[in-house]
Design an enzyme around this catalytic site. Structure first.
Site, PDB file in Angstrom:
ATOM      1  N   GLY A 270      -3.263  -6.432   6.001  1.00  0.00           N
ATOM      2  CA  GLY A 270      -4.390  -5.642   6.464  1.00  0.00           C
ATOM      3  C   GLY A 270      -5.201  -6.268   7.582  1.00  0.00           C
ATOM      4  O   GLY A 270      -5.759  -5.559   8.423  1.00  0.00           O
TER       5      GLY A 270
ATOM      6  N   THR B 207       0.567   0.049   6.339  1.00  0.00           N
ATOM      7  CA  THR B 207       0.886  -0.802   5.200  1.00  0.00           C
ATOM      8  C   THR B 207       1.170  -2.200   5.735  1.00  0.00           C
ATOM      9  O   THR B 207       1.515  -2.360   6.908  1.00  0.00           O
ATOM     10  CB  THR B 207       2.101  -0.238   4.438  1.00  0.00           C
ATOM     11  OG1 THR B 207       2.396  -1.087   3.333  1.00  0.00           O
ATOM     12  CG2 THR B 207       3.330  -0.114   5.320  1.00  0.00           C
ATOM     13  N   GLY B 208       1.014  -3.195   4.883  1.00  0.00           N
ATOM     14  CA  GLY B 208       1.275  -4.556   5.331  1.00  0.00           C
ATOM     15  C   GLY B 208       0.001  -5.374   5.378  1.00  0.00           C
ATOM     16  O   GLY B 208      -0.987  -5.036   4.721  1.00  0.00           O
TER      17      GLY B 208
ATOM     18  N   THR C 169       0.782  -1.226   0.000  1.00  0.00           N
ATOM     19  CA  THR C 169       0.000   0.000   0.000  1.00  0.00           C
ATOM     20  C   THR C 169       0.819   1.285   0.000  1.00  0.00           C
ATOM     21  O   THR C 169       1.845   1.351   0.666  1.00  0.00           O
ATOM     22  CB  THR C 169      -0.813  -0.002   1.321  1.00  0.00           C
ATOM     23  OG1 THR C 169      -1.425  -1.247   1.429  1.00  0.00           O
ATOM     24  CG2 THR C 169      -1.792   1.121   1.399  1.00  0.00           C
TER      25      THR C 169
ATOM     26  N   ARG D  53     -12.018 -10.409  -1.138  1.00  0.00           N
ATOM     27  CA  ARG D  53     -11.277  -9.952   0.051  1.00  0.00           C
ATOM     28  C   ARG D  53     -11.001  -8.447  -0.035  1.00  0.00           C
ATOM     29  O   ARG D  53     -10.594  -7.913  -1.066  1.00  0.00           O
ATOM     30  CB  ARG D  53      -9.950 -10.718   0.140  1.00  0.00           C
ATOM     31  CG  ARG D  53      -9.089 -10.384   1.366  1.00  0.00           C
ATOM     32  CD  ARG D  53      -8.036  -9.348   1.068  1.00  0.00           C
ATOM     33  NE  ARG D  53      -7.115  -9.145   2.190  1.00  0.00           N
ATOM     34  CZ  ARG D  53      -6.211  -8.172   2.236  1.00  0.00           C
ATOM     35  NH1 ARG D  53      -6.120  -7.311   1.248  1.00  0.00           N
ATOM     36  NH2 ARG D  53      -5.416  -8.058   3.270  1.00  0.00           N
ATOM     37  N   VAL D  54     -11.254  -7.767   1.074  1.00  0.00           N
ATOM     38  CA  VAL D  54     -10.918  -6.349   1.219  1.00  0.00           C
ATOM     39  C   VAL D  54     -10.022  -6.233   2.442  1.00  0.00           C
ATOM     40  O   VAL D  54     -10.286  -6.857   3.475  1.00  0.00           O
ATOM     41  CB  VAL D  54     -12.199  -5.500   1.398  1.00  0.00           C
ATOM     42  CG1 VAL D  54     -11.860  -4.073   1.818  1.00  0.00           C
ATOM     43  CG2 VAL D  54     -13.016  -5.495   0.109  1.00  0.00           C
ATOM     44  N   GLY D  55      -8.969  -5.438   2.328  1.00  0.00           N
ATOM     45  CA  GLY D  55      -8.039  -5.271   3.445  1.00  0.00           C
ATOM     46  C   GLY D  55      -8.333  -4.026   4.260  1.00  0.00           C
ATOM     47  O   GLY D  55      -9.444  -3.489   4.263  1.00  0.00           O
ATOM     48  N   ASP D  56      -7.310  -3.555   4.939  1.00  0.00           N
ATOM     49  CA  ASP D  56      -7.454  -2.409   5.838  1.00  0.00           C
ATOM     50  C   ASP D  56      -7.498  -1.064   5.120  1.00  0.00           C
ATOM     51  O   ASP D  56      -8.014  -0.079   5.663  1.00  0.00           O
ATOM     52  CB  ASP D  56      -6.266  -2.358   6.819  1.00  0.00           C
ATOM     53  CG  ASP D  56      -4.955  -2.169   6.063  1.00  0.00           C
ATOM     54  OD1 ASP D  56      -4.693  -2.948   5.120  1.00  0.00           O
ATOM     55  OD2 ASP D  56      -4.218  -1.228   6.381  1.00  0.00           O
TER      56      ASP D  56
HETATM   57  N1  GLY Z   1      -2.554  -3.293   3.487  1.00  0.00           N
HETATM   58  C1  GLY Z   1      -3.177  -3.677   2.319  1.00  0.00           C
HETATM   59  C2  GLY Z   1      -3.987  -4.888   2.387  1.00  0.00           C
HETATM   60  O1  GLY Z   1      -3.842  -5.692   3.305  1.00  0.00           O
HETATM   61  O2  GLY Z   1      -4.780  -5.091   1.505  1.00  0.00           O
END
Ligand code: GLY
Length: 321
Positions: free
Chosen positions: A234, A231-232, A180, A208-211
């Site tokens: 999520g 970042t990383g 990210t 899937r959706v992250g943070d």
């Molecule tokens: N930090 C981005 C994700 O996990 O999608």
């Protein structure tokens, strides 16, 4: 100092500042402004674009939008926007959010076929009564607002995906696989804003959706205190609402670096499998001070202010192999 000793000291620190609410420390009243910070090396050209807005007296919210559009539009950045790694079925799905100094925020998730999700998120913020639009609804909104649909799966990303199909090895965001862009800015008027945008984990499960589009997890801004982005992997930020935590630690008197360290420590204390993943937090406070912390070594962040532009290594909880 050993990682364990530092970890225990930090647990004591974050416990102490929780107990000392609300008057821990005294913040400087001088401001380093304007200033922009963003995650990873792709933050350098992104910061340059944001700086063009900030150095002319523009708003932080405009700076962060213009800034993160740079990696979104660059197919060589494989983790944001066009050229990003697709999901397991070969679809590039994008997540982004943006937040200003007045708690206004907008987000899109699972958006396909639109290169600049951050600008769609900005219009969700500016032109709707909502905070988040997802999937087909987000795309319909983007098209109504004049965005053009395009193929985001570049030949390079398609070839990599086809190679991955041969093994279907589960990819997780660790030290080798990072992602990210999160950007935070403080403008000449002393207002904070932030933006966060990603194509997410490579070859993720469809849906899937992250943070990154989740206000509080991948980004949070409180103009009284400071802003944070992440970042990383999520899922770790989502389980701890990490960026909100960083801002609240700053509210209690922690410096940006201490607050990021406190959020990494919270993940390590609560989530037993944290060593398998990378997470990096980046924070900027109302005085224009910044700092970062991550789980694994290797996370860096870009800074631009009146002293120039530079790339800084974040401190990490774990040491390298
Ligand atoms: N930090 C981005 C994700 O996990 O999608």
């Amino acid at each position: 100092m050993t990682t364990r000793r530092r970890f225990l000291q930090l647990s004591a620190f974050t416990g102490a500042i929780s107990a000392a609410l609300p008057a821990f420390g005294k913040q400087s009243t001088t401001q380093n402004k304007p200033v922009v910070v963003s995650t990873w090396e792709h933050g350098m050209p992104a910061n340059a674009a944001a700086w063009r807005v900030l150095s002319q007296g523009g708003r932080a919210i405009d700076a962060v939008e213009q800034g993160v559009r740079v990696p979104e539009g660059d197919p060589s950045v494989r983790t944001v926007g066009i050229g990003g790694y697709p999901d397991a079925e070969g679809n590039v799905t994008l997540d982004a959010c943006i937040m200003d100094e007045n708690m206004n925020c907008g987000a899109v998730a699972y958006l396909q076929g639109i290169k600049h999700p951050v600008s769609v998120a900005r219009l969700v913020m500016d032109n709707t009564p909502h905070v988040m639009l997802v999937g087909e609804g987000a795309k319909k909104f983007a098209l109504e607002q004049g965005f053009v649909e395009e193929n985001l799966l570049t030949d390079e990303a398609k070839n990599d995906w086809q190679q991955w199909l041969k093994t279907r090895e589960v990819q997780q965001i660790n030290i080798e696989n990072h992602d990210t862009i999160g950007m935070l800015a403080l403008d000449n008027k002393g207002n904070l804003s932030g933006a966060c945008t990603t194509s997410g984990a490579a070859y993720k499960m469809p849906g899937r959706v992250g943070d990154s589009p989740i206000i509080g997890s991948g980004l949070y801004v409180d103009n009284e205190v400071g802003a944070a982005t992440a970042t990383g992997m999520g899922e770790l930020m989502m389980k701890t609402v990490g960026c909100h935590l960083v801002v609240e630690l700053m509210r209690q008197g922690a410096s940006p670096a201490e607050a990021c360290e406190g959020a990494v420590e919270r993940i390590a204390r609560k989530l037993g499998d944290y060593k398998a993943f990378q997470v990096g937090f980046l924070a900027l406070n109302k005085q224009g001070q910044y700092g970062a912390h991550c789980i694994q070594p290797g996370f860096n962040y870009a800074v631009q202010d009146s002293a120039g532009s530079r790339l800084i290594d974040g401190n990490s909880l774990l040491r390298g192999a």
